[in-house]
Motif scaffolding. Structure first.
Motif, PDB file in Angstrom:
ATOM      1  N   ALA A 324     -32.860 -30.237   8.690  1.00  0.00           N
ATOM      2  CA  ALA A 324     -32.535 -29.844  10.064  1.00  0.00           C
ATOM      3  C   ALA A 324     -31.147 -30.342  10.444  1.00  0.00           C
ATOM      4  N   ARG A 325     -30.820 -31.544  10.012  1.00  0.00           N
ATOM      5  CA  ARG A 325     -29.496 -32.101  10.296  1.00  0.00           C
ATOM      6  C   ARG A 325     -28.400 -31.319   9.569  1.00  0.00           C
ATOM      7  N   LEU A 326     -28.695 -30.882   8.323  1.00  0.00           N
ATOM      8  CA  LEU A 326     -27.721 -30.088   7.575  1.00  0.00           C
ATOM      9  C   LEU A 326     -27.529 -28.729   8.247  1.00  0.00           C
ATOM     10  N   GLY A 327     -28.629 -28.085   8.622  1.00  0.00           N
ATOM     11  CA  GLY A 327     -28.543 -26.888   9.442  1.00  0.00           C
ATOM     12  C   GLY A 327     -28.408 -25.563   8.716  1.00  0.00           C
ATOM     13  N   TYR A 328     -28.463 -25.557   7.384  1.00  0.00           N
ATOM     14  CA  TYR A 328     -28.348 -24.291   6.649  1.00  0.00           C
ATOM     15  C   TYR A 328     -28.943 -24.469   5.250  1.00  0.00           C
ATOM     16  N   ASP A 329     -29.250 -23.338   4.605  1.00  0.00           N
ATOM     17  CA  ASP A 329     -29.688 -23.343   3.200  1.00  0.00           C
ATOM     18  C   ASP A 329     -28.449 -23.188   2.336  1.00  0.00           C
ATOM     19  N   GLY A 330     -28.052 -24.270   1.703  1.00  0.00           N
ATOM     20  CA  GLY A 330     -26.832 -24.238   0.911  1.00  0.00           C
ATOM     21  C   GLY A 330     -27.056 -24.676  -0.514  1.00  0.00           C
ATOM     22  N   ASN A 331     -25.945 -24.984  -1.170  1.00  0.00           N
ATOM     23  CA  ASN A 331     -26.000 -25.457  -2.554  1.00  0.00           C
ATOM     24  C   ASN A 331     -24.992 -26.584  -2.745  1.00  0.00           C
ATOM     25  N   ASP A 332     -24.880 -27.438  -1.737  1.00  0.00           N
ATOM     26  CA  ASP A 332     -23.939 -28.547  -1.797  1.00  0.00           C
ATOM     27  C   ASP A 332     -24.284 -29.465  -2.966  1.00  0.00           C
ATOM     28  N   ARG A 333     -23.291 -29.796  -3.722  1.00  0.00           N
ATOM     29  CA  ARG A 333     -23.399 -30.645  -4.921  1.00  0.00           C
ATOM     30  C   ARG A 333     -24.526 -30.139  -5.842  1.00  0.00           C
ATOM     31  N   TRP A 334     -24.666 -28.817  -5.899  1.00  0.00           N
ATOM     32  CA  TRP A 334     -25.607 -28.150  -6.798  1.00  0.00           C
ATOM     33  C   TRP A 334     -27.065 -28.508  -6.508  1.00  0.00           C
ATOM     34  N   THR A 335     -27.390 -28.802  -5.270  1.00  0.00           N
ATOM     35  CA  THR A 335     -28.761 -29.208  -4.947  1.00  0.00           C
ATOM     36  C   THR A 335     -29.644 -28.052  -4.496  1.00  0.00           C
TER      37      THR A 335
END
Length: 448
Positions: A324-335
């Motif tokens: 929730a704090r991140l706020g999006y579905d991403g792929n930061d640092r390949w996670t």
């Protein structure tokens, strides 16, 4: 039907599966503690049941409906074939799933594992043709090559690692194995040529490289060598002094420990590494926050495998707050981290805890359009297939495997877990469904 003369955890768990009950439901049916039934499931024939439990299971089996008895016998035959394969393995041979010999101990080193993998085709484990060169490179064995490896510019090394990670997440495992085999020999000369801050940056990239190596080895079922790669990732991450690199290396170590049966240590490591990352960085960047959440999710799975439901839920809850704090579905640092990824892990945790019905309910809530990584989507549908198989919905399970294959063919062909699911479907299904299962496995090259 032959009676069970001596109930072990394996036979008890087989009866639970035949009854299509979750661990919790079976415990309630027997009047036993849930932890006791979970122990039967995890430890199998190592557990000898008490006399009162033996009598209770005799009663349940005697009163079972004909269809339950038929499933019980089919599952027993299927499980016995697997046990027979272990019992008849030549002394010192290495098991494809555990990386251990018949005595339950590690085989005589990396070279023996490598030789086993080289000749493993046709033994029930799908091995891609260039796994052996990767293992040679991982343990620094000499390989046939035209010239000695040379140092790479750091930017080129980082691009190569990024390309390998992208290929892994796209489930192009043959491609990623080839790339890793080329990159690994360049690490030593590249690090030797670097100085000061440049060397620590090389160490951070090396940590990511070994992370990919460990991940792909886990996919093909070489858990022992995956642990070797994870250890190298941790060493490189520590040398880099980069908090995110150290936390990322803890992710692959958690996975490798868990896959080798060290679930409590895996949970503890994930929890500790996440806490350290939060304390050292305050999670001020998206990379830090994503790695933190991904560590918690890996720890939740490890806790579930230890039947620690409370810890698993606590880590899922904290990961939910991080998403929730991140706020999006991403792929930061390949996670691949975000709210959708949390939900995918909730499905896996429910399934691990024996709650197939809950897993299916959660799976229906997953927004498929938000799963952008082929590896995550294929793994999700493999989990769905496993849940439907346990629930007795064999045609739905086959449909899930078909979708997973459409998403990522190599994911299905190389994963031992898929072979187990397909084997269960072939043993348990009947009529046109069984015919369809057999045709599908033959067509796509899944060994059962």
């Amino acid at each position: 039907m032959a009676a069970v003369t001596n109930w072990t955890g394996r036979e008890a768990n087989t009866l639970r599966r035949a009854l299509r009950l979750s661990v919790t439901g079976f415990a309630e049916h027997l009047g036993a503690a849930r932890r006791t039934v979970a122990k039967w499931s995890s430890q199998g024939e190592k557990v000898q049941l008490r006399a009162d439990m033996q009598a209770a299971l005799d009663t349940v089996l005697a009163r079972a409906a004909p269809d339950v008895l038929e499933r019980f016998e089919a599952l027993r035959r299927h499980d016995t074939r697997g046990a027979l394969a272990v019992a008849t393995r030549p002394p010192g041979a290495v098991d494809a799933d555990t990386g251990k010999d018949g005595s339950g101990t590690d085989s005589d080193g990396d070279v023996q594992r490598r030789r086993f993998l080289q000749g493993a085709t046709g033994t029930g484990m799908a091995v891609l043709p260039n796994v052996t060169p990767l293992l040679d490179a991982l343990v620094s064995l000499p390989m046939a090559r035209e010239a000695e490896p040379v140092a790479l510019p750091l930017r080129q090394l980082a691009r190569g690692v990024a390309a390998a990670k992208a290929a892994y997440q796209a489930c192009r495992y043959e491609q990623v194995l080839g790339g890793l085999t080329i990159l690994l020999p360049t690490l030593a000369p590249t690090r030797s040529d670097a100085e000061g801050d440049q060397r620590t940056r090389v160490d951070a990239v090396a940590s990511d490289l070994y992370h990919v190596v460990g991940s792909v080895l886990l996919k093909v079922g070489d858990r022992g060598m995956a642990l070797v790669a994870a250890e190298k990732s941790v060493q490189a991450g520590t040398a880099s002094q980069d908090p995110v690199a150290m936390a990322t290396s803890a992710r692959i170590m958690t996975h490798a420990l868990m896959s080798n049966g060290h679930t409590r240590q895996a949970r503890s490591l994930a929890e500790k590494a996440a806490g350290t990352l939060e304390r050292d960085t305050r999670l001020m960047s998206s990379d830090q926050l994503a790695v933190y959440g991904a560590l918690l999710l890996r720890g939740a799975v490890a806790a579930a495998r230890s039947d620690d439901r409370d810890s698993a839920q606590a880590m899922i809850d904290e990961a939910t707050r991080a998403a929730a704090r991140l706020g999006y579905d991403g792929n930061d640092r390949w996670t691949g981290f975000g709210a959708t990824n949390v939900l995918l892990h909730q499905v896996n945790v429910a399934l691990t805890l024996g709650d197939a019905g809950t897993a299916i309910t959660l799976a229906r809530q997953v927004p498929l359009d938000k799963i952008r990584l082929a590896e995550r989507k294929a793994s999700f549908f493999v989990d769905v297939a496993r849940a439907y198989t346990r629930w007795g919905r064999y045609e739905h399970a086959l449909d899930a495997l078909r979708i997973a294959y459409d998403v990522a063919p190599e994911e299905l062909r190389c994963r031992p877990a898929v072979q187990h699911i397909a084997g269960d479907l072939a043993a348990l299904s009947r009529g046109h469904v069984r015919t369809a299962v057999v045709e599908f496995t033959r067509r796509v090259g899944i060994l059962v």
